[in-house]
Design a protein around this motif. Structure first.
Motif, PDB file in Angstrom:
ATOM      1  N   THR A   1      12.466 -43.535 -46.720  1.00 19.70           N
ATOM      2  CA  THR A   1      12.110 -44.555 -47.701  1.00 19.70           C
ATOM      3  C   THR A   1      11.732 -45.829 -46.954  1.00 19.70           C
ATOM      4  OG1 THR A   1      12.879 -45.926 -49.550  1.00 19.70           O
ATOM      5  CG2 THR A   1      14.534 -45.225 -47.947  1.00 19.70           C
ATOM      6  N   SER A   2      10.847 -46.605 -47.547  1.00 15.67           N
ATOM      7  CA  SER A   2      10.438 -47.876 -46.940  1.00 15.67           C
ATOM      8  C   SER A   2      11.087 -49.068 -47.636  1.00 15.67           C
ATOM      9  CB  SER A   2       8.907 -48.021 -46.993  1.00 15.67           C
ATOM     10  OG  SER A   2       8.461 -48.039 -48.347  1.00 15.67           O
ATOM     11  N   ASP A   3      11.990 -48.796 -48.594  1.00 19.17           N
ATOM     12  CA  ASP A   3      12.607 -49.885 -49.354  1.00 19.17           C
ATOM     13  C   ASP A   3      13.863 -50.396 -48.654  1.00 19.17           C
ATOM     14  OD1 ASP A   3      12.751 -51.358 -52.094  1.00 19.17           O
ATOM     15  OD2 ASP A   3      14.775 -50.574 -51.785  1.00 19.17           O
ATOM     16  N   TYR A   4      14.000 -51.709 -48.590  1.00 17.51           N
ATOM     17  CA  TYR A   4      15.100 -52.370 -47.882  1.00 17.51           C
ATOM     18  C   TYR A   4      16.462 -51.906 -48.400  1.00 17.51           C
ATOM     19  CZ  TYR A   4      17.956 -56.302 -46.165  1.00 17.51           C
ATOM     20  OH  TYR A   4      18.924 -57.078 -45.568  1.00 17.51           O
ATOM     21  N   ASN A   5      16.662 -51.912 -49.711  1.00 17.53           N
ATOM     22  CA  ASN A   5      17.959 -51.554 -50.291  1.00 17.53           C
ATOM     23  C   ASN A   5      18.174 -50.044 -50.366  1.00 17.53           C
ATOM     24  OD1 ASN A   5      18.823 -54.236 -50.728  1.00 17.53           O
ATOM     25  ND2 ASN A   5      17.634 -54.356 -52.615  1.00 17.53           N
ATOM     26  N   GLU A   6      17.110 -49.297 -50.623  1.00 15.23           N
ATOM     27  CA  GLU A   6      17.263 -47.840 -50.712  1.00 15.23           C
ATOM     28  C   GLU A   6      17.656 -47.244 -49.363  1.00 15.23           C
ATOM     29  OE1 GLU A   6      17.039 -44.100 -52.889  1.00 15.23           O
ATOM     30  OE2 GLU A   6      17.464 -46.218 -53.302  1.00 15.23           O
TER      31      GLU A   6
ATOM     32  N   VAL B   1      14.231 -54.662 -57.743  1.00 17.95           N
ATOM     33  CA  VAL B   1      14.353 -53.307 -58.284  1.00 17.95           C
ATOM     34  C   VAL B   1      13.523 -52.367 -57.410  1.00 17.95           C
ATOM     35  CG1 VAL B   1      13.964 -51.819 -60.268  1.00 17.95           C
ATOM     36  CG2 VAL B   1      14.703 -54.185 -60.608  1.00 17.95           C
ATOM     37  N   THR B   2      14.154 -51.339 -56.902  1.00 21.29           N
ATOM     38  CA  THR B   2      13.462 -50.391 -56.030  1.00 21.29           C
ATOM     39  C   THR B   2      12.430 -49.599 -56.816  1.00 21.29           C
ATOM     40  OG1 THR B   2      15.429 -50.157 -54.643  1.00 21.29           O
ATOM     41  CG2 THR B   2      13.752 -48.435 -54.464  1.00 21.29           C
ATOM     42  N   PRO B   3      11.153 -49.610 -56.399  1.00 20.95           N
ATOM     43  CA  PRO B   3      10.134 -48.818 -57.098  1.00 20.95           C
ATOM     44  C   PRO B   3      10.483 -47.337 -57.075  1.00 20.95           C
ATOM     45  CG  PRO B   3       9.128 -50.350 -55.538  1.00 20.95           C
ATOM     46  CD  PRO B   3      10.595 -50.363 -55.264  1.00 20.95           C
ATOM     47  N   LEU B   4      10.046 -46.622 -58.084  1.00 20.97           N
ATOM     48  CA  LEU B   4      10.360 -45.198 -58.209  1.00 20.97           C
ATOM     49  C   LEU B   4       9.878 -44.411 -56.989  1.00 20.97           C
ATOM     50  CD1 LEU B   4      11.548 -42.985 -60.014  1.00 20.97           C
ATOM     51  CD2 LEU B   4       9.283 -42.715 -61.054  1.00 20.97           C
ATOM     52  N   LYS B   5       8.705 -44.774 -56.464  1.00 25.00           N
ATOM     53  CA  LYS B   5       8.143 -44.031 -55.336  1.00 25.00           C
ATOM     54  C   LYS B   5       8.961 -44.207 -54.056  1.00 25.00           C
ATOM     55  CE  LYS B   5       4.923 -47.708 -53.888  1.00 25.00           C
ATOM     56  NZ  LYS B   5       5.517 -47.890 -52.555  1.00 25.00           N
ATOM     57  N   ASP B   6       9.768 -45.263 -53.997  1.00 29.67           N
ATOM     58  CA  ASP B   6      10.581 -45.523 -52.802  1.00 29.67           C
ATOM     59  C   ASP B   6      12.011 -45.005 -52.927  1.00 29.67           C
ATOM     60  OD1 ASP B   6       8.531 -46.771 -51.408  1.00 29.67           O
ATOM     61  OD2 ASP B   6       8.994 -48.749 -52.221  1.00 29.67           O
ATOM     62  N   ARG B   7      12.337 -44.436 -54.081  1.00 29.31           N
ATOM     63  CA  ARG B   7      13.687 -43.903 -54.264  1.00 29.31           C
ATOM     64  C   ARG B   7      13.765 -42.485 -53.691  1.00 29.31           C
ATOM     65  NH1 ARG B   7      14.672 -45.704 -60.606  1.00 29.31           N
ATOM     66  NH2 ARG B   7      14.254 -47.939 -60.292  1.00 29.31           N
ATOM     67  N   VAL B   8      14.871 -42.209 -53.016  1.00 31.35           N
ATOM     68  CA  VAL B   8      15.090 -40.875 -52.451  1.00 31.35           C
ATOM     69  C   VAL B   8      15.846 -40.044 -53.481  1.00 31.35           C
ATOM     70  CG1 VAL B   8      16.123 -39.556 -50.567  1.00 31.35           C
ATOM     71  CG2 VAL B   8      15.186 -41.838 -50.127  1.00 31.35           C
ATOM     72  N   PRO B   9      15.291 -38.916 -53.937  1.00 30.61           N
ATOM     73  CA  PRO B   9      15.972 -38.081 -54.939  1.00 30.61           C
ATOM     74  C   PRO B   9      17.344 -37.633 -54.443  1.00 30.61           C
ATOM     75  CG  PRO B   9      13.690 -37.398 -54.657  1.00 30.61           C
ATOM     76  CD  PRO B   9      13.970 -38.377 -53.567  1.00 30.61           C
TER      77      PRO B   9
ATOM     78  N   ARG C   1      12.267 -61.299 -44.972  1.00 29.75           N
ATOM     79  CA  ARG C   1      11.353 -60.988 -43.874  1.00 29.75           C
ATOM     80  C   ARG C   1      10.990 -59.505 -43.872  1.00 29.75           C
ATOM     81  NH1 ARG C   1       6.998 -61.456 -41.381  1.00 29.75           N
ATOM     82  NH2 ARG C   1       6.994 -60.982 -39.134  1.00 29.75           N
ATOM     83  N   ALA C   2      11.944 -58.635 -44.161  1.00 31.92           N
ATOM     84  CA  ALA C   2      11.679 -57.196 -44.182  1.00 31.92           C
ATOM     85  C   ALA C   2      10.644 -56.847 -45.251  1.00 31.92           C
ATOM     86  CB  ALA C   2      12.975 -56.433 -44.423  1.00 31.92           C
ATOM     87  N   ARG C   3      10.733 -57.500 -46.406  1.00 35.61           N
ATOM     88  CA  ARG C   3       9.758 -57.220 -47.467  1.00 35.61           C
ATOM     89  C   ARG C   3       8.380 -57.785 -47.118  1.00 35.61           C
ATOM     90  NH1 ARG C   3      12.398 -54.632 -51.155  1.00 35.61           N
ATOM     91  NH2 ARG C   3      14.591 -55.093 -51.605  1.00 35.61           N
ATOM     92  N   GLU C   4       8.329 -58.914 -46.437  1.00 36.56           N
ATOM     93  CA  GLU C   4       7.054 -59.451 -45.972  1.00 36.56           C
ATOM     94  C   GLU C   4       6.385 -58.478 -45.003  1.00 36.56           C
ATOM     95  OE1 GLU C   4       7.948 -63.168 -44.193  1.00 36.56           O
ATOM     96  OE2 GLU C   4       8.232 -64.250 -46.102  1.00 36.56           O
TER      97      GLU C   4
END
Length: 476
Positions: free
Chosen positions: A144-149, A5-13, A461-464
């Motif tokens: 964003t720094s989130d892999y899925n976002e 689940v993408t954290p709120l801080k990593d979501r792009v409005p 690996r990206a999350r690591e």
């Protein structure tokens, strides 16, 4: 794969996604319009074909040189508005204005005058366009720094960008319509004003509303002044060398080069096949079929294919999504043999939903994966982050391939025996052209799958890497 689940801080409005998408609409609309308007250098302004070829090629060489420089400058900029946004703002204004000025040609002027005017103004336009485009792409990598976002952001922007390709094919029809403009030259001049103004206004949106990484405390940025020019060139070269040693990134560049430019090499062939195979060289009978083919492709790509690819990447990972979407596109290319049918013109739309997975998957996934690669580079080489340099090198590969595709496309036409002076082409020529139209993009797509088969930067690996970077920076 474990659901994340993408954290709120990593979501792009959504507002920022729309603004970034508006920037991508400009990135597609300007080159799309430029490509079509270039045709009218011959028919509307009487440009010599050889000189027109030079006007198409020389600015591309100049553009390829300026991209890495602009990427380096934006990577190392320190301002209260961030590293990218000031350049995007100024670049949007310059791009829109200079695109308008570029096309204020007069057929009454001499060929030499129009050649030098267009060549010089092309260079000026490309400076403004590079100032806009390169930082915009870099900004997207750091929103964003989130892999899925990252994939969702790129999918959203690519969807909006496809709107340009729904519009651009109809420029042919508008400019040549005597009921709208008294001449093609007038049509080009007036339409350029509309395109330039739209791009100026839309291009300002990402500069105003989008937010990149907080670079206030970013270390090791170079000082950009005239006094440091020579040392900056050395640093730029070292940065390019570091980028070229990044194996996952080079796989992305290689796969993009193959898929995109295999498609570009035969891009005009569909037009020739529709006119000369399906309608026996009768341009009047062919009518708007080529324009509809391009427009429907863009619509399907934007509203069906890109959302599906985004979901595939979220479920199975980006590499797997790329391989699957590329395989689907190969099936689409093969279906063109039955789709381009003189007895059933509507069948030309049959391969589109599958073919669209090629380019639709390519840029959505590759741009998302390039953002992951920027994290890997920071882990290996430290600050400053090089989103601008990575973006510049990636698009330099695309532009190099485009230039080669223009040359090789003409060579293929010659090899299959296509004669532009004949209304009716031989059956052998059209058969060979149809085979080339299928085999070339299918073969390059298959090679791209081979290139990406051992791509190692998966979600785990990206999350690591992200966690290691957070710990290194001392962030919460």
């Amino acid at each position: 794969m474990k659901h994340h689940v993408t954290p709120l801080k990593d979501r792009v409005p959504i507002g920022q996604k729309m603004a970034f998408g508006a920037g991508h609409l400009v990135l597609n609309l300007l080159p799309g319009a430029l490509g079509i308007f270039m045709f009218f250098l011959l028919t509307a302004f009487g440009m010599d074909p050889f000189l027109a070829g030079l006007l198409g090629g020389l600015p591309r060489i100049f553009d390829a040189l300026t991209d890495p420089i602009m990427g380096f400058i934006s990577d190392n900029t320190n301002s209260r508005w961030g590293r990218r946004r000031p350049y995007i703002f100024v670049g949007a204004i310059l791009s829109g204005l200079f695109f308008i000025v570029l096309w204020q040609l007069d057929p009454e002027d001499s060929v030499n005058y129009n050649f030098w005017y267009f060549l010089i103004m092309s260079m000026v336009f490309l400076i403004g366009n590079t100032m806009f485009a390169t930082p915009l792409i870099g900004l997207g990598y750091e929103m964003t720094s989130d892999y899925n976002e990252r994939t969702r952001l790129m999918a959203f922007s690519q969807t909006i960008g496809q709107i340009a390709w729904m519009i651009v094919p109809w420029f042919w029809v508008l400019i040549a319509d005597p009921d709208l403009f008294e001449s093609q030259a007038v049509g080009v001049r007036r339409l350029s004003i509309i395109v330039g103004a739209i791009c100026l206004l839309l291009g300002l949106l990402p500069a105003i509303f989008c937010k990149g990484i907080d670079s206030a405390n970013m270390e090791n940025r170079k000082v950009i002044t005239f006094k440091t020019m020579f040392s900056n060139l050395k640093d730029l070269f070292q940065g390019i060398v570091q980028v070229s040693k990044n194996k996952p990134f080079m796989r992305l560049c290689g796969a993009t080069f193959l898929v995109f430019n295999g498609f570009q090499l035969v891009a005009s062939f569909s037009y020739f096949i529709i006119v000369f195979y399906m309608f026996q060289g009768d341009y009047g009978a062919a009518g708007n079929w080529p324009a509809w083919f391009s427009t429907i492709t863009a619509v399907v790509t934007a509203f069906a294919v890109i959302p599906i690819i985004s979901a595939m990447a979220n479920k199975w990972g980006k590499r797997n999504a790329f391989i699957m979407s590329t395989v689907i596109s190969i099936v689409g290319y093969l279906l063109k043999w039955w789709g381009f049918n003189p007895d059933e013109p509507f069948l030309i739309f049959m391969p589109i939903p599958l073919m669209a997975f090629g380019l639709g998957g390519l840029f959505t996934l590759m741009m998302s994966m390039t953002a992951d690669v920027c994290d890997l580079d920071e882990l290996r080489n430290g600050m400053p982050r090089k989103e601008g340099t990575f973006g510049a090198i990636y698009w330099w590969m695309v532009k190099l391939g485009q230039a080669l595709a223009l040359v090789l496309g003409g060579l293929v036409l010659k090899l299959v025996g296509f004669d532009q002076n004949l209304t009716i082409q031989s059956a052998e020529t059209m058969t060979n052209l149809r085979i080339a139209d299928i085999v070339i993009p299918a073969a390059t797509a298959a090679l791209a799958i081979w290139v990406m088969w051992n791509y190692s930067l998966n979600e785990e690996r990206a999350r690591e890497i992200k966690e290691e970077l957070i710990e290194r920076r001392g962030e919460l």
